[in-house]
Write a protein that holds these residues in place. Structure first.
Motif, PDB file in Angstrom:
ATOM      1  N   GLY A   3     -43.136  56.685  10.390  1.00  0.00           N
ATOM      2  CA  GLY A   3     -41.704  56.675  10.699  1.00  0.00           C
ATOM      3  C   GLY A   3     -40.918  57.804  10.080  1.00  0.00           C
ATOM      4  N   GLY A   4     -41.598  58.724   9.415  1.00  0.00           N
ATOM      5  CA  GLY A   4     -40.891  59.822   8.743  1.00  0.00           C
ATOM      6  C   GLY A   4     -40.516  60.933   9.717  1.00  0.00           C
ATOM      7  N   LEU A   5     -39.558  61.748   9.281  1.00  0.00           N
ATOM      8  CA  LEU A   5     -39.124  62.870  10.110  1.00  0.00           C
ATOM      9  C   LEU A   5     -39.076  64.142   9.274  1.00  0.00           C
ATOM     10  CD1 LEU A   5     -37.694  64.216  12.636  1.00  0.00           C
ATOM     11  CD2 LEU A   5     -35.540  63.457  11.620  1.00  0.00           C
ATOM     12  N   TYR A   6     -39.662  65.178   9.791  1.00  0.00           N
ATOM     13  CA  TYR A   6     -39.617  66.472   9.118  1.00  0.00           C
ATOM     14  C   TYR A   6     -39.027  67.508  10.073  1.00  0.00           C
ATOM     15  CZ  TYR A   6     -41.296  70.728   6.758  1.00  0.00           C
ATOM     16  OH  TYR A   6     -41.380  71.950   6.144  1.00  0.00           O
ATOM     17  N   LEU A   7     -37.897  68.069   9.663  1.00  0.00           N
ATOM     18  CA  LEU A   7     -37.225  69.102  10.453  1.00  0.00           C
ATOM     19  C   LEU A   7     -37.376  70.410   9.707  1.00  0.00           C
ATOM     20  CD1 LEU A   7     -33.603  67.989  11.396  1.00  0.00           C
ATOM     21  CD2 LEU A   7     -35.358  68.840  12.920  1.00  0.00           C
ATOM     22  N   ASN A   8     -37.955  71.390  10.328  1.00  0.00           N
ATOM     23  CA  ASN A   8     -38.175  72.667   9.662  1.00  0.00           C
ATOM     24  C   ASN A   8     -37.448  73.765  10.445  1.00  0.00           C
ATOM     25  OD1 ASN A   8     -39.513  75.300   9.337  1.00  0.00           O
ATOM     26  ND2 ASN A   8     -40.887  74.213   7.962  1.00  0.00           N
ATOM     27  N   ASN A   9     -36.449  74.366   9.831  1.00  0.00           N
ATOM     28  CA  ASN A   9     -35.682  75.409  10.510  1.00  0.00           C
ATOM     29  C   ASN A   9     -35.864  76.738   9.802  1.00  0.00           C
ATOM     30  OD1 ASN A   9     -34.410  73.320  12.077  1.00  0.00           O
ATOM     31  ND2 ASN A   9     -33.202  72.902  10.249  1.00  0.00           N
ATOM     32  N   TYR A  10     -36.043  77.755  10.588  1.00  0.00           N
ATOM     33  CA  TYR A  10     -36.240  79.079  10.003  1.00  0.00           C
ATOM     34  C   TYR A  10     -35.344  80.100  10.693  1.00  0.00           C
ATOM     35  CZ  TYR A  10     -38.443  83.479   8.739  1.00  0.00           C
ATOM     36  OH  TYR A  10     -38.663  84.754   8.281  1.00  0.00           O
ATOM     37  N   VAL A  11     -34.602  80.843   9.899  1.00  0.00           N
ATOM     38  CA  VAL A  11     -33.723  81.865  10.460  1.00  0.00           C
ATOM     39  C   VAL A  11     -33.982  83.187   9.748  1.00  0.00           C
ATOM     40  CG1 VAL A  11     -31.332  82.577  10.876  1.00  0.00           C
ATOM     41  CG2 VAL A  11     -31.922  80.149  10.879  1.00  0.00           C
ATOM     42  N   SER A  12     -34.311  84.213  10.497  1.00  0.00           N
ATOM     43  CA  SER A  12     -34.497  85.534   9.916  1.00  0.00           C
ATOM     44  C   SER A  12     -33.875  86.560  10.849  1.00  0.00           C
ATOM     45  CB  SER A  12     -35.979  85.828   9.724  1.00  0.00           C
ATOM     46  OG  SER A  12     -36.149  87.152   9.279  1.00  0.00           O
ATOM     47  N   ASP A  16     -23.917  68.867   9.769  1.00  0.00           N
ATOM     48  CA  ASP A  16     -23.002  69.917  10.233  1.00  0.00           C
ATOM     49  C   ASP A  16     -22.953  71.097   9.269  1.00  0.00           C
ATOM     50  OD1 ASP A  16     -22.421  68.574  12.466  1.00  0.00           O
ATOM     51  OD2 ASP A  16     -20.538  67.693  11.742  1.00  0.00           O
ATOM     52  N   GLU A  17     -22.997  70.768   7.979  1.00  0.00           N
ATOM     53  CA  GLU A  17     -22.944  71.792   6.943  1.00  0.00           C
ATOM     54  C   GLU A  17     -24.051  72.840   7.160  1.00  0.00           C
ATOM     55  OE1 GLU A  17     -21.663  73.793   3.679  1.00  0.00           O
ATOM     56  OE2 GLU A  17     -20.685  72.181   4.779  1.00  0.00           O
ATOM     57  N   LEU A  18     -25.251  72.337   7.473  1.00  0.00           N
ATOM     58  CA  LEU A  18     -26.383  73.243   7.662  1.00  0.00           C
ATOM     59  C   LEU A  18     -26.301  73.952   9.009  1.00  0.00           C
ATOM     60  CD1 LEU A  18     -29.284  71.228   6.031  1.00  0.00           C
ATOM     61  CD2 LEU A  18     -28.105  73.233   5.173  1.00  0.00           C
ATOM     62  N   LYS A  19     -25.822  73.228  10.022  1.00  0.00           N
ATOM     63  CA  LYS A  19     -25.609  73.884  11.319  1.00  0.00           C
ATOM     64  C   LYS A  19     -24.679  75.062  11.117  1.00  0.00           C
ATOM     65  CE  LYS A  19     -26.283  70.090  14.458  1.00  0.00           C
ATOM     66  NZ  LYS A  19     -25.651  68.847  14.826  1.00  0.00           N
ATOM     67  N   GLY A  20     -23.643  74.834  10.333  1.00  0.00           N
ATOM     68  CA  GLY A  20     -22.661  75.886  10.047  1.00  0.00           C
ATOM     69  C   GLY A  20     -23.318  77.080   9.389  1.00  0.00           C
ATOM     70  N   GLU A  21     -24.240  76.812   8.454  1.00  0.00           N
ATOM     71  CA  GLU A  21     -24.924  77.912   7.761  1.00  0.00           C
ATOM     72  C   GLU A  21     -25.763  78.728   8.735  1.00  0.00           C
ATOM     73  OE1 GLU A  21     -24.319  79.024   4.983  1.00  0.00           O
ATOM     74  OE2 GLU A  21     -23.346  77.371   3.924  1.00  0.00           O
ATOM     75  N   ILE A  22     -26.443  78.030   9.635  1.00  0.00           N
ATOM     76  CA  ILE A  22     -27.272  78.739  10.614  1.00  0.00           C
ATOM     77  C   ILE A  22     -26.384  79.584  11.524  1.00  0.00           C
ATOM     78  CG2 ILE A  22     -28.786  78.423  12.621  1.00  0.00           C
ATOM     79  CD1 ILE A  22     -30.052  76.070  11.143  1.00  0.00           C
ATOM     80  N   ASP A  23     -25.278  78.989  11.985  1.00  0.00           N
ATOM     81  CA  ASP A  23     -24.356  79.735  12.847  1.00  0.00           C
ATOM     82  C   ASP A  23     -23.811  80.962  12.128  1.00  0.00           C
ATOM     83  OD1 ASP A  23     -24.778  77.896  14.778  1.00  0.00           O
ATOM     84  OD2 ASP A  23     -22.898  76.796  14.475  1.00  0.00           O
ATOM     85  N   ARG A  24     -23.497  80.775  10.839  1.00  0.00           N
ATOM     86  CA  ARG A  24     -22.953  81.883  10.066  1.00  0.00           C
ATOM     87  C   ARG A  24     -23.970  83.021   9.952  1.00  0.00           C
ATOM     88  NH1 ARG A  24     -19.494  78.700   7.502  1.00  0.00           N
ATOM     89  NH2 ARG A  24     -20.974  77.659   6.149  1.00  0.00           N
ATOM     90  N   ALA A  25     -25.219  82.640   9.702  1.00  0.00           N
ATOM     91  CA  ALA A  25     -26.269  83.661   9.575  1.00  0.00           C
ATOM     92  C   ALA A  25     -26.407  84.446  10.881  1.00  0.00           C
ATOM     93  CB  ALA A  25     -27.597  83.021   9.193  1.00  0.00           C
ATOM     94  N   ILE A  26     -26.337  83.724  12.005  1.00  0.00           N
ATOM     95  CA  ILE A  26     -26.461  84.383  13.306  1.00  0.00           C
ATOM     96  C   ILE A  26     -25.252  85.275  13.557  1.00  0.00           C
ATOM     97  CG2 ILE A  26     -26.508  84.002  15.802  1.00  0.00           C
ATOM     98  CD1 ILE A  26     -28.134  81.455  15.229  1.00  0.00           C
ATOM     99  N   GLU A  27     -24.089  84.706  13.270  1.00  0.00           N
ATOM    100  CA  GLU A  27     -22.833  85.430  13.493  1.00  0.00           C
ATOM    101  C   GLU A  27     -22.789  86.716  12.668  1.00  0.00           C
ATOM    102  OE1 GLU A  27     -19.656  85.246  15.935  1.00  0.00           O
ATOM    103  OE2 GLU A  27     -20.986  83.539  15.626  1.00  0.00           O
ATOM    104  N   ALA A  28     -23.212  86.599  11.393  1.00  0.00           N
ATOM    105  CA  ALA A  28     -23.105  87.723  10.469  1.00  0.00           C
ATOM    106  C   ALA A  28     -23.955  88.905  10.903  1.00  0.00           C
ATOM    107  CB  ALA A  28     -23.502  87.290   9.064  1.00  0.00           C
ATOM    108  N   SER A  29     -25.049  88.617  11.578  1.00  0.00           N
ATOM    109  CA  SER A  29     -25.930  89.730  11.937  1.00  0.00           C
ATOM    110  C   SER A  29     -25.784  90.088  13.402  1.00  0.00           C
ATOM    111  CB  SER A  29     -27.368  89.366  11.626  1.00  0.00           C
ATOM    112  OG  SER A  29     -27.642  88.118  12.159  1.00  0.00           O
TER     113      SER A  29
END
Lengths: 254, 408
Positions: free
Chosen positions: B228-237, B390-403
């Motif tokens: 029943g566990g969940l592992y979400l792995n997100n990578y942004v480079s 949302d906090e992490l979604k925001g971080e991902i969006d920021r990383a994309i936006e910044a570059s």
């Protein structure tokens, strides 16, 4: 005013349109009929400025400016807008974001979306998984936000279900400043005089004529405007005789 | 202690062992000696030089620690800050943990093989530090824990080992930002990570890389997910890196366990990315999804994905989309491996350019060609990640936006 003079358009190396002459005055709406493959969409795309619809002769004048070789975005900025029949899906871009782009941040998107019954897919990717009718309503929402002066509609009623057809018809009438006015607001003739919006509508069914009074109709047959006149009358001819009748005229014209 | 000598023995044998993927890195080109840095209190973090703070923010690490459940900050080889802000969430430097908490030994090198390659061996034989993050049973963290692995010394080899444990019914979110000081050009980062997601626990792990032009990066990560566990792995480079190679692997061991990987990679000229994800679906009802969006702006990208269905009824989907904007190379290698009847796995891969039709469509709504293109690119890179705060979604969006500007 939109003025198209002796226009010829090629796609690839195929001549699609020839000797097209068209004049739409401020406040007028014109209707384009014609069988499949006759070049109706090509004419709209050429007016909008799609680079793969290459203009090989003639010119397009909009508001006294020769726009024959202007890029699409500059035409859009001058006030030309289009409702597409099969627009592309854009993954990752929400319909809401695109409407905001069209509105430049101005309008109340929620209200417009509710009016067109598209509020439920504002947060979906642009055109992703939408039915034909839903696409048409989404296109209208974009145009409503964009508020252009010359509106090009490519079969705006095709695929729209009966429930929404009135909605779509009335929205187009509003965009073209042809909506029914409540009585006693102002003289109708005066309202008509003040109209500035221009429209060019492709239709097969003519349903749209029930909502939008049109000033002129054309039949495009094999790349040539083979006849022009009262749009309702032309629609009746087509219903009665089909496009066979146009072939006769086209033969004469050529 | 028998374990320990055994690990050392195996690691020593593997010190020259090449990895199966990615170009071979000469470890002797880098300096792995200890670098001393003084400890920073909470307030000191906000006093870091502005350029450094900016680099941290770009990697999703907030020096002000607002809306963060804890912070681990390693500069070169030294832990310069480690703090916990939420009840039931522990953040401990791994060297300290190994010394003082016997239980850590139950997790240390239990998933990643110490002799997998020369990089894992280095992380064993010359461990600098790393973090142990644990969520106690039933604890649901509100804010993500942030971890920053920072390289300040030119030419450093940084060896890191991380362990993440989510006890039963817990929920843990981690954002790891890897970056360098603005002046650093080259270095090697080796990062071993082991994830233990216990019954009905949920872990999201978001890694944002913001390296330097000549950095070499070799993460080695394995996760196990129980029932029943969940592992979400997100990578942004989004930033240049000389060579990055990783193939994080997840074992779904308990019934109805789920793993989802999302990667967003932009590769610039001179950069090489060999990235992917592998999931073993080893129990009934397990689910996996691997989604990647890669853009080559002139760099080389190999996007791998591998799913192994080991019991009937499991479901998995692999999706790789690539855009070539400015030369470069994209190689999508999706692999599906069904080992029994009744597995359901699929993949879709597409590599291409931006459709002119989409650009024209947006231009007819008033955007110029450049604006239309960047709107499409941003859309391409934005994936809806279900279950991410949302906090992490925001971080991902920021990383994309910044570059965004670099991409264009």
């Amino acid at each position: 005013m939109l003025l198209v003079e002796d226009l010829a358009v090629e796609v690839g190396d195929r001549l699609i349109l020839k000797h097209i002459d068209l004049e739409i005055k401020p406040g007028e709406t014109h209707i384009l009929f014609g069988p499949n493959g006759s070049g109706k969409t090509s004419l709209l795309m050429a007016i909008m400025g799609y680079p793969n619809y290459r203009i090989t002769a003639g010119r397009i004048i909009f508001r006294s400016v020769d726009i024959t070789h202007l890029p699409i975005d500059e035409r859009a900025k001058m006030g030309i807008g289009m409702s597409y029949q099969r627009p592309p899906t854009i993954h990752g871009l929400k319909t809401r974001q695109l409407v905001q782009i069209c509105a430049k941040g101005g309008d109340d998107i929620e209200e417009m979306a509710a009016r067109l019954n598209v509020d439920k897919f504002l947060d979906r990717d642009v055109n992703a998984g939408l039915s034909g009718g839903e696409i048409k309503r989404s296109e209208l929402l974009q145009l409503m936000a964009q508020n252009p002066d010359l509106l090009l509609f490519d079969e705006p009623e095709s695929g729209v279900d009966l429930e929404n057809i009135a909605l779509v018809g009335e929205a187009i009438a509003t965009l073209l400043e042809k909506e029914k006015m409540p009585r006693n607001t102002r003289p109708m003739a005066e309202a008509k005089r003040d109209r500035t919006k221009m429209g060019l509508i492709i239709t097969h069914t003519g349903f749209i004529l029930d909502y939008v009074p049109a000033d002129k109709g054309y039949v495009l047959y094999d790349g040539v405007l083979s006849c022009s006149g009262n749009p309702s009358e032309i629609l009746n001819w087509i219903s009665d005789c089909g496009y066979e009748e146009c072939a006769r005229c086209a033969m004469k014209a050529n | 202690m028998r374990d320990e000598s055994e690990l050392i023995k195996r690691a020593t044998k593997a010190i020259h062992k090449k990895a199966p993927f990615g170009k071979d890195v000469h470890l002797e080109d880098f300096d792995a000696a200890t670098v001393v840095h003084s400890y920073l209190a909470d307030a000191d973090l906000c006093e870091l030089p502005e350029t450094e703070q900016e680099r941290l923010l770009l990697a999703g690490v907030d020096p002000a620690q607002e809306k963060r459940g804890g912070t681990y900050f390693q500069k070169d080889t030294a832990v310069v800050h480690c703090s916990m802000k939420e009840e039931g969430i522990e953040v401990i430097p791994i060297r300290q943990a190994l010394e003082h908490h016997e239980w850590v030994r139950d997790y240390y090198w239990k998933l990643v093989s110490v002799d997998a390659d020369k990089y894992t061996a280095a992380a064993k034989l010359n461990l600098h530090d790393g973090y142990v993050i644990r969520a106690r049973p039933g604890v649901k963290s509100i804010y993500p824990v942030q971890a920053c692995l920072f390289i300040e010394k030119e030419g450093l080899q940084q060896n890191v080992h991380n362990i993440v444990i989510a006890e039963e019914d817990s929920e843990l979110h981690i954002i790891t930002g890897c970056t360098t000081a603005a002046h650093v050009k080259t270095g090697l980062h080796v990062g071993v990570s082991e994830f233990f997601i216990k019954k009905n626990a949920k872990v999201s792990f978001t890694m944002i890389h913001n390296w330097a032009d000549d950095m070499l990066v070799r993460p080695r990560s394995v996760a196990v997910v129980e029932e029943g566990g969940l592992y979400l792995n997100n990578y942004v480079s989004m930033k240049p890196v000389r060579s990055m190679q990783m193939y994080p692997t997840t074992h779904l061991l308990g019934p109805n366990a789920t793993a989802r990987y999302y990667s967003i990679v932009v590769s610039s000229p001179g950069s090489e990315h060999d990235v992917g994800g592998r999931v073993h679906l080893s129990a009934e009802g397990t689910r996996a999804e691997i989604v990647s969006r890669v853009i080559s702006n002139g760099g080389d990208i190999i996007s791998r994905g591998h799913m192994i269905g080991e019991v009937p009824g499991v479901k998995g989907h692999l999706e790789c989309r690539g855009l070539l904007l400015n030369g470069g190379l994209i190689k999508a290698i999706p692999e599906l491996e069904g080992r029994v009847d009744g597995v359901e796995m699929s993949h879709e891969a597409a590599v291409g350019k931006i459709a002119q039709e989409e650009i024209s469509y947006l231009m007819s709504r008033g955007l110029n060609e450049d604006e239309a293109t960047s709107t499409i690119v941003r859309g391409f890179l934005s994936v809806d990640i279900e279950g991410l705060p949302d906090e992490l979604k925001g971080e991902i969006d920021r990383a994309i936006e910044a570059s965004d500007r670099d991409v264009m």
